[in-house]
Design an enzyme around this catalytic site. Structure first.
Site, mmCIF file in Angstrom:
data_model
loop_
_atom_site.group_PDB
_atom_site.id
_atom_site.type_symbol
_atom_site.label_atom_id
_atom_site.label_comp_id
_atom_site.label_asym_id
_atom_site.label_seq_id
_atom_site.Cartn_x
_atom_site.Cartn_y
_atom_site.Cartn_z
ATOM 1 N N CYS A 119 0.802 -1.224 0.000
ATOM 2 C CA CYS A 119 0.000 0.000 0.000
ATOM 3 C C CYS A 119 0.835 1.274 0.000
ATOM 4 O O CYS A 119 0.289 2.369 -0.077
ATOM 5 C CB CYS A 119 -0.938 -0.006 1.212
ATOM 6 S SG CYS A 119 -1.886 -1.523 1.337
ATOM 7 N N HIS A 131 -2.993 7.623 6.209
ATOM 8 C CA HIS A 131 -3.201 6.331 5.555
ATOM 9 C C HIS A 131 -4.617 5.854 5.874
ATOM 10 O O HIS A 131 -5.327 5.379 5.002
ATOM 11 C CB HIS A 131 -2.148 5.331 6.034
ATOM 12 C CG HIS A 131 -2.140 4.053 5.285
ATOM 13 N ND1 HIS A 131 -2.027 3.991 3.913
ATOM 14 C CD2 HIS A 131 -2.246 2.758 5.706
ATOM 15 C CE1 HIS A 131 -2.054 2.734 3.527
ATOM 16 N NE2 HIS A 131 -2.184 1.958 4.590
ATOM 17 N N GLU A 171 -1.540 4.822 13.680
ATOM 18 C CA GLU A 171 -1.194 6.034 12.944
ATOM 19 C C GLU A 171 -1.483 7.281 13.776
ATOM 20 O O GLU A 171 -0.736 8.257 13.715
ATOM 21 C CB GLU A 171 -1.949 6.090 11.615
ATOM 22 C CG GLU A 171 -1.467 7.206 10.709
ATOM 23 C CD GLU A 171 -2.092 7.206 9.330
ATOM 24 O OE1 GLU A 171 -1.632 7.990 8.474
ATOM 25 O OE2 GLU A 171 -3.051 6.431 9.105
ATOM 26 N N LYS A 175 -9.713 7.707 2.171
ATOM 27 C CA LYS A 175 -10.151 6.331 1.924
ATOM 28 C C LYS A 175 -11.589 6.126 2.390
ATOM 29 O O LYS A 175 -12.227 5.131 2.019
ATOM 30 C CB LYS A 175 -9.224 5.341 2.614
ATOM 31 C CG LYS A 175 -7.833 5.236 1.980
ATOM 32 C CD LYS A 175 -6.986 4.189 2.673
ATOM 33 C CE LYS A 175 -5.601 4.078 2.054
ATOM 34 N NZ LYS A 175 -4.758 5.264 2.326
ATOM 35 N N HIS A 197 -9.821 1.620 -0.280
ATOM 36 C CA HIS A 197 -8.360 1.491 -0.251
ATOM 37 C C HIS A 197 -7.873 1.023 -1.613
ATOM 38 O O HIS A 197 -8.096 -0.123 -2.006
ATOM 39 C CB HIS A 197 -7.955 0.510 0.838
ATOM 40 C CG HIS A 197 -6.503 0.521 1.163
ATOM 41 N ND1 HIS A 197 -5.560 1.173 0.399
ATOM 42 C CD2 HIS A 197 -5.799 -0.051 2.194
ATOM 43 C CE1 HIS A 197 -4.371 1.008 0.924
ATOM 44 N NE2 HIS A 197 -4.492 0.271 2.017
ATOM 45 N N PHE A 208 1.726 -3.350 3.993
ATOM 46 C CA PHE A 208 2.060 -4.678 4.511
ATOM 47 C C PHE A 208 3.563 -4.916 4.315
ATOM 48 O O PHE A 208 4.141 -4.576 3.283
ATOM 49 C CB PHE A 208 1.290 -5.764 3.767
ATOM 50 C CG PHE A 208 -0.167 -5.882 4.151
ATOM 51 C CD1 PHE A 208 -0.689 -5.193 5.225
ATOM 52 C CD2 PHE A 208 -1.013 -6.702 3.420
ATOM 53 C CE1 PHE A 208 -2.026 -5.324 5.580
ATOM 54 C CE2 PHE A 208 -2.352 -6.844 3.756
ATOM 55 C CZ PHE A 208 -2.856 -6.146 4.839
#
Length: 412
Positions: A163, A302, A313, A334, A339, A398
């Site tokens: 991502c 994010h 975050e 998002k 996403h 990830f």
């Protein structure tokens, strides 16, 4: 040699707009593109919603022959690149083609082609696998195809960091221009992973929302968040060395001034709960930009709508900004796009550029129930009209890949 780098062209193909302007209009209006899935049968999959690109016609940017030889993710990239090049107002042919690069990321690449050709292999045998399977599937083909269409022969590669792929691509393009290796670069990301097979995999690792209410599926920082909503699309930016852009009278959206990249070295999929890696990426981006935490007006988080990400975050922002975290505006777009995986950073960089240009802070939509672990200003009341001069945009992938870009309002 340090040179200034500006954004002179943008293009987007998203679930909330098939071009950059309609995408931005939807962002400002707080419109999301999350729908019940009707493209394939979900009766045996507990995931019922996604943010898919509707009414996209690849024949607007390529002929039928090329379309049959190109994966959906690559088609998104080509369409966004065509728009970005037209938007920048130049074909950049005055530059040495070896001084113009193409760096485009994707987390997964040609998943549609992979699935289709695997089915052919199982059902019809190895001889029925397409001769174009490999080039359709590989993740670097978006960058390669854009280069073939534009004639740009400079640095050409794909960043593949889940991502964070697009943010890393843009950061690499920025550094190449800043340090004099390129004069311009077409950069961003594309992804098309909304398939039943993909949803099964992400669902089985408990990453996706199981909500059947599109309005309450992607709800970053909300106490009831239960996973992210799969999205798809592409975003491309034209980055250019400032003096060249000025000399040709280019429209300038914003300036990129900093880039931070770190690794968690912690877990395959879970972020480090301390948020140390994400915080360091923000700190490095601010350091390169020469801005203090108190100067940051907006952070495009994010913000995936997963329990671990949003809590972690939030902590990372507090660590990186200190007391300034109490007043900075933070939102997750998002909540509207879902996403976009490897393309997320690209469309979110476009959001930041437009936010700086127009003085509009995008909202986090769908938010209703506060979470005591997520206690920042998430702009939940709708888009906020306010002049902003410095923005950060975070991508956390990830594998523990963290990338932050710092953008500034262009002021000459």
């Amino acid at each position: 040699m340090n040179r200034r780098v500006v954004i002179t062209g943008i293009g987007a193909v998203t679930p909330i707009g098939l071009d950059a302007q309609s995408f931005w209009d939807s962002i400002k209006a707080g419109r999301h593109g999350i729908k019940m899935i009707d493209e394939f049968d979900t009766s045996d999959v507990p995931v019922k919603v996604a943010a898919m690109v509707k009414d996209f016609d690849p024949l607007t940017v390529m002929d039928k022959k090329e379309m049959r030889r190109t994966d959906r993710y690559c088609q998104f990239a080509v369409a966004a690149a065509k728009e970005a090049m037209e938007d920048c107002g130049s074909d950049l042919k005055d530059l040495d083609p070896y001084r113009v690069g193409v760096i485009v990321g994707s987390g997964i690449g040609g998943l549609h082609s992979w699935e289709d050709e695997h089915n052919n292999f199982i059902e019809k045998g190895p001889r029925r696998v397409s001769v174009f399977f490999i080039p359709m599937m590989i993740t670097n083909m978006a960058a390669g195809t854009i280069a073939m269409k534009t004639g740009f022969k400079g640095a050409n590669y794909a960043t593949v960091t889940a991502c964070s792929s697009a943010n890393h691509a843009i950061g690499e393009a920025f550094r190449n221009i800043k340090h004099g290796y390129l004069d311009a670069c077409v950069t961003g990301g594309a992804e098309a992973a909304c398939t039943k097979f993909s949803l099964a995999g992400f669902n089985n690792m408990t990453a996706l929302s199981k909500s059947e209410d599109p309005d309450r599926a992607s709800i970053p920082f909300d106490a009831e968040r239960d996973g992210f909503v799969m999205g798809e699309g592409g975003g491309i930016l034209v980055l250019e060395e400032l003096e060249h852009a000025k000399a040709r009278g280019a429209k300038i959206y914003a300036e990129i001034v900093g880039y931070g990249a770190t690794g968690d070295a912690y877990h395959m999929t879970a972020p480090d709960p301390t948020g140390a890696g994400g915080a360091k990426a923000m700190e490095l981006a601010m350091e390169e930009a020469g801005v203090s935490p108190g100067e940051v007006d907006y952070i495009n988080a994010h913000g995936t709508s997963t329990g671990l990400n949003d809590k972690g975050e939030t902590g990372a922002i507090k660590t990186a900004l200190g007391d300034a975290a109490k007043t900075v505006a933070v939102s997750s777009t998002k909540s509207m796009t879902g996403h976009l995986l490897g393309a997320a950073g690209a469309v979110e960089a476009i959001v930041c550029a437009k936010a700086l240009e127009e003085g509009v802070i995008p909202p986090t939509v769908g938010y209703k129930i506060p979470d005591p672990d997520c206690d920042l200003d998430y702009v939940t009341e709708g888009a906020r009209a306010k002049e902003i001069k410095v923005a950060l945009t975070n991508s956390l992938g990830f594998g523990g890949h963290n990338a932050t870009l710092c953008l500034k309002k262009y002021e000459g």
